[in-house]
Every structure is written in structure tokens, then in C-alpha cells.
Design an enzyme around this catalytic site. Structure first.
Site, PDB file in Angstrom:
ATOM      1  N   LYS A 185      -0.630  16.231   0.641  1.00  9.50           N
ATOM      2  CA  LYS A 185       0.715  15.637   0.556  1.00  9.50           C
ATOM      3  C   LYS A 185       0.953  15.216  -0.895  1.00  9.50           C
ATOM      4  O   LYS A 185       0.386  14.250  -1.383  1.00  9.50           O
ATOM      5  CB  LYS A 185       0.853  14.403   1.447  1.00  9.50           C
ATOM      6  CG  LYS A 185       2.320  13.973   1.524  1.00  9.50           C
ATOM      7  CD  LYS A 185       2.516  12.502   1.786  1.00  9.50           C
ATOM      8  CE  LYS A 185       2.706  11.651   0.568  1.00  9.50           C
ATOM      9  NZ  LYS A 185       3.866  11.958  -0.297  1.00  9.50           N
ATOM     10  N   GLU A 259      -9.120   5.866  -4.402  1.00  9.74           N
ATOM     11  CA  GLU A 259      -9.073   5.537  -5.834  1.00  9.74           C
ATOM     12  C   GLU A 259      -7.795   4.770  -6.059  1.00  9.74           C
ATOM     13  O   GLU A 259      -6.709   5.335  -5.971  1.00  9.74           O
ATOM     14  CB  GLU A 259      -9.035   6.819  -6.667  1.00  9.74           C
ATOM     15  CG  GLU A 259     -10.323   7.586  -6.685  1.00  9.74           C
ATOM     16  CD  GLU A 259     -11.374   6.866  -7.476  1.00  9.74           C
ATOM     17  OE1 GLU A 259     -12.543   7.043  -7.164  1.00  9.74           O
ATOM     18  OE2 GLU A 259     -11.018   6.111  -8.398  1.00  9.74           O
ATOM     19  N   CYS A 294      -4.372   5.573 -14.656  1.00  9.20           N
ATOM     20  CA  CYS A 294      -5.054   4.576 -13.816  1.00  9.20           C
ATOM     21  C   CYS A 294      -5.985   3.713 -14.639  1.00  9.20           C
ATOM     22  O   CYS A 294      -6.092   2.523 -14.404  1.00  9.20           O
ATOM     23  CB  CYS A 294      -5.782   5.234 -12.661  1.00  9.20           C
ATOM     24  SG  CYS A 294      -6.923   6.517 -13.168  1.00  9.20           S
ATOM     25  N   GLU A 395      -1.382  -5.449 -12.208  1.00 11.69           N
ATOM     26  CA  GLU A 395      -1.341  -4.142 -12.872  1.00 11.69           C
ATOM     27  C   GLU A 395       0.100  -3.843 -13.294  1.00 11.69           C
ATOM     28  O   GLU A 395       0.981  -3.738 -12.446  1.00 11.69           O
ATOM     29  CB  GLU A 395      -1.816  -3.059 -11.900  1.00 11.69           C
ATOM     30  CG  GLU A 395      -1.775  -1.679 -12.507  1.00 11.69           C
ATOM     31  CD  GLU A 395      -2.163  -0.586 -11.520  1.00 11.69           C
ATOM     32  OE1 GLU A 395      -1.699  -0.613 -10.378  1.00 11.69           O
ATOM     33  OE2 GLU A 395      -2.937   0.299 -11.926  1.00 11.69           O
TER      34      GLU A 395
HETATM   35  P1  NDP Z   1       1.526   4.916  -4.219  1.00 12.87           P
HETATM   36  O1  NDP Z   1       0.402   4.199  -3.567  1.00 12.87           O
HETATM   37  O2  NDP Z   1       2.876   4.355  -4.133  1.00 12.87           O
HETATM   38  O3  NDP Z   1       1.648   6.405  -3.654  1.00 12.87           O
HETATM   39  C1  NDP Z   1       0.564   7.311  -3.682  1.00 12.87           C
HETATM   40  C2  NDP Z   1       0.765   8.348  -2.590  1.00 12.87           C
HETATM   41  O4  NDP Z   1       0.652   7.708  -1.315  1.00 12.87           O
HETATM   42  C3  NDP Z   1       2.127   9.018  -2.624  1.00 12.87           C
HETATM   43  O5  NDP Z   1       1.987  10.372  -2.290  1.00 12.87           O
HETATM   44  C4  NDP Z   1       2.871   8.249  -1.558  1.00 12.87           C
HETATM   45  O6  NDP Z   1       3.950   8.956  -0.991  1.00 12.87           O
HETATM   46  C5  NDP Z   1       1.767   8.053  -0.536  1.00 12.87           C
HETATM   47  N1  NDP Z   1       2.030   7.016   0.460  1.00 12.87           N
HETATM   48  C6  NDP Z   1       2.889   5.972   0.374  1.00 12.87           C
HETATM   49  N2  NDP Z   1       2.872   5.258   1.527  1.00 12.87           N
HETATM   50  C7  NDP Z   1       1.978   5.866   2.351  1.00 12.87           C
HETATM   51  C8  NDP Z   1       1.512   5.612   3.672  1.00 12.87           C
HETATM   52  N3  NDP Z   1       1.969   4.587   4.390  1.00 12.87           N
HETATM   53  N4  NDP Z   1       0.594   6.426   4.201  1.00 12.87           N
HETATM   54  C9  NDP Z   1       0.106   7.467   3.501  1.00 12.87           C
HETATM   55  N5  NDP Z   1       0.518   7.773   2.238  1.00 12.87           N
HETATM   56  C10 NDP Z   1       1.434   6.980   1.668  1.00 12.87           C
HETATM   57  O7  NDP Z   1       1.066   5.111  -5.736  1.00 12.87           O
HETATM   58  P2  NDP Z   1       1.876   5.790  -6.919  1.00 12.87           P
HETATM   59  O8  NDP Z   1       2.170   7.214  -6.603  1.00 12.87           O
HETATM   60  O9  NDP Z   1       3.002   4.875  -7.269  1.00 12.87           O
HETATM   61  O10 NDP Z   1       0.781   5.791  -8.091  1.00 12.87           O
HETATM   62  C11 NDP Z   1       0.593   4.690  -8.934  1.00 12.87           C
HETATM   63  C12 NDP Z   1      -0.607   3.900  -8.493  1.00 12.87           C
HETATM   64  O11 NDP Z   1      -1.725   4.755  -8.356  1.00 12.87           O
HETATM   65  C13 NDP Z   1      -1.015   2.858  -9.483  1.00 12.87           C
HETATM   66  O12 NDP Z   1      -1.321   1.671  -8.820  1.00 12.87           O
HETATM   67  C14 NDP Z   1      -2.287   3.414 -10.102  1.00 12.87           C
HETATM   68  O13 NDP Z   1      -3.180   2.467 -10.594  1.00 12.87           O
HETATM   69  C15 NDP Z   1      -2.870   4.181  -8.975  1.00 12.87           C
HETATM   70  N6  NDP Z   1      -3.742   5.228  -9.477  1.00 12.87           N
HETATM   71  C16 NDP Z   1      -5.099   5.079  -9.368  1.00 12.87           C
HETATM   72  C17 NDP Z   1      -5.949   6.033  -9.887  1.00 12.87           C
HETATM   73  C18 NDP Z   1      -7.440   5.904  -9.761  1.00 12.87           C
HETATM   74  O14 NDP Z   1      -8.143   6.849 -10.092  1.00 12.87           O
HETATM   75  N7  NDP Z   1      -7.960   4.777  -9.324  1.00 12.87           N
HETATM   76  C19 NDP Z   1      -5.431   7.224 -10.556  1.00 12.87           C
HETATM   77  C20 NDP Z   1      -3.997   7.276 -10.588  1.00 12.87           C
HETATM   78  C21 NDP Z   1      -3.183   6.307 -10.057  1.00 12.87           C
HETATM   79  P3  NDP Z   1       5.415   8.929  -1.619  1.00 12.87           P
HETATM   80  O15 NDP Z   1       5.402   8.082  -2.834  1.00 12.87           O
HETATM   81  O16 NDP Z   1       5.688  10.370  -1.909  1.00 12.87           O
HETATM   82  O17 NDP Z   1       6.309   8.379  -0.548  1.00 12.87           O
END
Ligand code: NDP
Length: 518
Positions: A185, A259, A294, A395
Site C-alpha cells: 500500500k 520503523e 526519518c 518530531e
Molecule cells: P503516516 O504514519 O501518516 O503514514 C504512513 C503510511 O501508513 C501511509 O501509507 C498511510 O496511508 C498509512 N496509514 C495511515 N493510517 C493507517 C492505518 N490506520 N492503518 C494502516 N495504514 C495506515 O506517516 P507519513 O507517511 O506521514 O510519514 C512520516 C512519518 O514516517 C514520520 O513520523 C517519520 O519519522 C516516519 N518515518 C520513519 C522512518 C524510519 O525508518 N523509522 C522512515 C521514514 C519515515 P495514507 O497516508 O496514504 O492514508
């Protein structure tokens, strides 16, 4: 420089990649626009909004593909992964990088790194096949046993927007090498370059081994994380969504690889030499991708004896940054990818200012940037913020950085660890021994010394979060281990040697009919 026009491109997102589900299932009204964050007037494409029924169909395809994929050796799967990498190399990487810059905003060199990561990761993991296939023999008093690795089964991969192709590959490829079919997804924010990449990758693999269901987290993501056919969820994203996924996966006890977010501290120790190299590295670690990495540096703490010198040199170096459209070669920092992220960073800075902090805006606007049409923010340095200001304690994921002084190593370590996050950290010093002493006290999955930016964690270095920054590790063979489980096959040649009382002789055992007792 002539930037791309505002002309729209045809929708590129596909619902499934096995070719047997017609695009017509997704009428235009069920698609979201994907707009360029450097110019909201530019429609880059659209993304289909998948439904629970379509997730159901994708899972059927993955379940059907599972036995055949698992029956190959990892060496056999690796051959196909290499073929997929070759197919990606034949694709127009520059076009995919441009597409990513247009949907995400990042500068072109970063988009090239992001999309190019897929082939590199495929080849890296293909090289670990022998390690997966190696079985361990065990002999004991009663017989022999073998320990082997087997796949977990259908795996859901849920992708964030910030490094969509690279981060998706980091989850997808180890899962594939381990023999799991995967349903991906993408993020609805930046799905296009990833979908183009997966279209090619999936076509190089047996049908159903990789499928894609675009759409929103609450619909597509939540359906995947709760369905009992999904045995594992690999997720990269925010800590808040990580918690939601953990709860959703709990009733079916899925394997989770999470992650999550971070609030990475950089500690400039008393033994540091504040020279150009140190300052340049710190600036890059903070502002690359507008702080939307991240493991961006998210808080800087400098020993009081270095503090003034550091702040002055840092402001000077960061002042060279140019904020603008990622397609313009002059640009060093693109826009924030989402409007909500832009609003959040501005609110965090406003809050710190209200609480007495000094706010300094640096860098300059790129000549071609359509400032009023994009999510552009100039780099911002915040000093004298209270430790509990949200900009310091949470963050920010954006180009605003707090810099604060400390007096002792103990205080620096306490500040670094005074958060629920623990993704990465860095220590800056000319004394490697001092670096090691401090690094070992920091609660983080990775601690870098004298650098803290993209590439500091290479593919062979286990990467992941301590505390609420995640569960499990990516990179290296450990990522493959986490997508598989050990199976023991034990041949018990001599059950009499097992513990417990000897098997009683059964008195009065009857001879089989037709045989006479001797
Ligand atoms: P989100 O947590 O908002 O979204 C990540 C993914 O999860 C998207 O595809 C989103 O879908 C999906 N999602 C949202 N709600 C649900 C749910 N209830 N069930 C299943 N999937 C769901 O993160 P962001 O995309 O905004 O990314 C930024 C964040 O990611 C920051 O906090 C950053 O620190 C973290 N990050 C961590 C990394 C690491 O290696 N630790 C690397 C990169 C980022 P959609 O948005 O399409 O609705």
C-alpha cells in the site's frame, strides 16, 4: 531554466499489478489528485482509492502465489530479483526521478537516489540468498535435526511518503527473498513513482507475488492489517500510525516490523573542533529533504564552551541554502511535501517564539520558486527554546532546528534520552574514545559519529528504532530473518533416549489372531 509546464499527465497508479484486474474498476470519481508541492496548480497525476473488496481480491492473489514462491530456494528467488533489478535499469530512471520530484518536491539528486535504491536493494538482497538457504545440522543423543528458514506467508508493506521507493524496497525485498508474497500500500501523498517502479518489478516475478492496492490508510491499510490471511506487516511511518497498526494486528498475532518516528539529537561534545567539515555535515544532516528524513537531525545540543561558535558557524553555513522547486538545479531544499506538515512546522516555530525563543530565518528563495503556490519554508534556527517546547520535545519533520547548550556529558545524555523516541543520534568530537563512551549511553538504534545524514547508515548496517521509534531492524540479513521463521525438523531415531520413565512393558499383550503364542 525552463521548469516543466503545469500540464497534467495521465493517471499512472494501478490497482493491481498482475494484469488481470482491469483499471476500469476504478472510475475517475474514486481517485485522489496528486499535486506538486512546489506548485499546487500542477496536477501530477491521480491515485485510485482502493476498497476493502479490492484488498480482499489482492489477498486472494497473494495467497494463491504463496506456495509456488515459497517452494523456490532463496537462490532461485534471487535470480528473479536480479532480473527485476535489470528490468528497472532498463526503465527510464531519470523520468521516474522527475515524477518523484513533481509529486514529492525533493530535489532531483535525491529523487534519483530514492528511485535508484530499488535496483540496488534488489541486488544487495539477492546476494544474501546463500545465507537464507543454509541449513544447520544438529545431532543429539536421540537423533538428528535440521534448522531451516521458512517464509511467514502473505506480507503487507505499508509505505510513507518521504522516501517512497527506497523505503518500500527496504521492506519489500527482504520479504520477497524470504519467500513471502507481498501486497503493497503506497502513501496516497506520493504514490506515482513507486507504482511505476512496482509495475516493472512485479512483471519480472510470478503473478501475484507482488500486488499493489493504492488508497488510504484507514481503508486499505486497516483492511490489510486486520485480515487473518496477512501473516506479517512491515510498516514505515509515524509512531501514532504504528500504534494503530499494532492494535489492529493484535487479534491475529501478526509479525510486525515497525520503523517509526524519531527526534534525533546531535551532541556536539566539549572535545569537538567546530570546523567547516563539522558544520557542513550538521547542516546537511538537518536540512536535507527539508528535514523530512526519518533520521534527520532534529535537536542540536552543544557543549557550552562550543555553543556560541557553533551557532554562528551553523547560521553562516545554512545561509547558503536555496529553497525552491526541486527541478531547478540551483535549489538545495525543496518544499514541504504536505500542507499539513508545512502548517505544523510553522506552528511549532510560532509556539517556541511565544515561549521566549530566538527565531532566525536563513537561506534564500530560489529564483524560479513560485513561493505563494508551494509549501516553501526557509530554514529556521531556534535558540533559547525551553526544553519542553514542542519544537524540541516532538518530531518536527521539517526545516526548523532548535540548538541548545549543555554543561556536562551526563546532562547531554539525559537530554538526548529524555524522549520516548530512539531512532538515531549522533555525537560530534575529535576524540573517538570520548565518542564511544557517550554513544554507548544513548538509547537509540543507531549512533553516528561526526556525520548524521542520508547514507550514514548503509545497507549492511542494521537500522531501526529503540523505544517508541520502532520494533525490529531493517538493512542487512537481520531484515530477512525478521521476514522468516526458523523451522526445526527433528528425526528421533531412539525415542527410548528421551526423558521420562521407560515405556512400560505391556503385560498380557495378546498375540495377533491366527498366531500361536510360543
Ligand atoms: P503516516 O504514519 O501518516 O503514514 C504512513 C503510511 O501508513 C501511509 O501509507 C498511510 O496511508 C498509512 N496509514 C495511515 N493510517 C493507517 C492505518 N490506520 N492503518 C494502516 N495504514 C495506515 O506517516 P507519513 O507517511 O506521514 O510519514 C512520516 C512519518 O514516517 C514520520 O513520523 C517519520 O519519522 C516516519 N518515518 C520513519 C522512518 C524510519 O525508518 N523509522 C522512515 C521514514 C519515515 P495514507 O497516508 O496514504 O492514508
Amino acid at each position: 531554466m525552463a521548469l516543466n509546464s503545469t500540464a497534467t499527465t495521465p493517471p499512472t497508479a494501478l490497482p493491481y499489478l498482475d494484469g488481470d484486474v482491469p483499471l476500469a474498476q476504478f472510475p475517475t470519481s474514486d481517485r485522489l489528485p496528486v499535486r506538486n508541492p512546489a506548485d499546487h496548480r500542477e496536477l501530477v497525476g491521480t491515485v485510485a482509492l482502493g476498497t476493502a473488496e479490492q484488498v480482499d481480491r489482492a489477498l486472494d492473489l497473494a495467497v494463491a502465489a504463496a506456495p509456488g514462491w515459497a517452494a523456490l530456494t532463496a537462490a532461485g528467488r534471487a535470480e528473479l530479483l536480479r532480473a527485476a533489478a535489470d528490468a528497472l535499469d532498463r526503465q527510464d530512471t531519470a523520468a521516474r526521478a522527475m515524477l518523484l520530484t513533481r509529486e514529492h518536491g525533493k530535489v532531483l539528486w535525491e529523487s534519483t537516489l530514492d528511485v535508484g535504491g530499488a535496483a540496488a536493494i534488489l541486488r544487495y538482497y539477492a546476494g544474501l540468498a546463500a545465507e537464507f538457504d543454509a541449513e544447520v545440522d544438529h545431532r543429539n543423543a536421540v537423533g538428528t535435526a535440521r534448522f531451516r528458514r521458512r517464509p511467514l506467508g502473505v506480507t503487507a508493506v505499508i509505505v510513507p511518503w518521504n522516501y517512497p521507493v527506497y523505503l518500500a524496497s527496504l521492506m519489500l525485498v527482504p520479504a520477497l527473498l524470504a519467500g513471502n508474497p507481498v501486497v503493497v500500500k503506497p502513501s496516497e501523498v506520493a504514490p506515482l513513482a513507486l507504482t511505476e517502479t512496482l509495475r516493472t518489478l512485479a512483471a519480472a516475478l510470478p503473478a501475484g507475488v507482488v500486488t499493489v492496492v493504492p488508497g488510504t490508510g484507514p481503508v486499505v491499510g486497516a483492511t490489510l492489517t486486520s485480515d487473518r490471511r496477512v501473516r506479517a506487516v512491515l510498516f514505515t511511518g509515524s509512531t501514532a500510525t504504528g500504534r494503530t497498526i499494532m492494535a489492529s494486528a493484535a487479534p491475529t498475532l501478526k509479525r510486525l516490523g515497525l520503523e517509526l518516528g524519531g527526534n534525533d539529537p546531535a551532541l556536539v561534545l566539549e572535545s569537538a573542533v567546530v570546523d567547516d567539515r563539522l558544520v557542513d555535515e550538521l547542516v546537511r544532516g538537518t536540512f536535507t529533504s527539508s528535514g523530512q528524513v526519518c533520521y534527520s537531525v532534529k535537536r542540536i545540543y552543544a557543549h557550552r564552551s562550543r555553543y556560541r561558535e557553533l551557532v554562528a558557524a551553523y547560521l553562516d553555513a545554512a545561509n547558503a541554502l536555496v529553497v525552491g522547486d526541486g527541478r531547478d538545479p540551483e535549489t538545495t531544499i525543496g518544499p514541504l511535501t504536505t500542507r499539513s506538515q508545512y502548517d505544523r512546522v510553522r506552528a511549532l516555530v510560532a509556539d517556541a517564539r511565544q515561549r521566549g525563543a530566538q527565531v532566525t530565518t536563513i537561506g534564500r528563495r530560489g529564483a524560479t520558486a513560485r513561493w505563494e503556490c508551494g509549501n516553501f519554508l526557509l530554514p529556521t534556527v531556534v535558540t533559547d527554546a525551553p526544553h519542553d517546547a514542542a519544537l524540541v520535545a516532538e518530531e518536527q519533520f521539517g526545516p526548523a532546528i532548535p540548538i541548545l547548550p549543555f554543561d556536562t556529558d551526563d546532562e547531554a545524555v539525559a537530554l538526548a534520552n529524555g524522549t520516548d523516541y530512539g531512532l538515531a543520534a549522533s555525537v560530534w568530537t575529535a576524540d573517538p574514545a570520548h565518542a564511544d563512551v557517550v554513544a554507548r549511553r544513548i538509547e537509540a538504534g543507531s549512533v553516528f559519529v561526526n556525520a548524521h545524514r542520508l547514507g550514514a547508515s548503509d545497507l549492511a548496517m542494521p537500522f531501526g528504532g529503540a523505544k517508541q521509534s520502532g520494533i525490529g531492524r531493517r538493512h542487512g540479513f537481520v531484515a530477512v530473518e525478521e521476514c522468516s521463521e526458523l523451522q526445526t525438523i527433528a528425526h528421533i531415531a531412539d525415542p527410548a533416549g528421551l526423558p521420562g520413565p521407560a515405556t512400560p512393558t505391556r503385560p498380557g499383550r495378546q498375540a495377533p489372531p491366527g498366531r500361536k503364542e510360543q
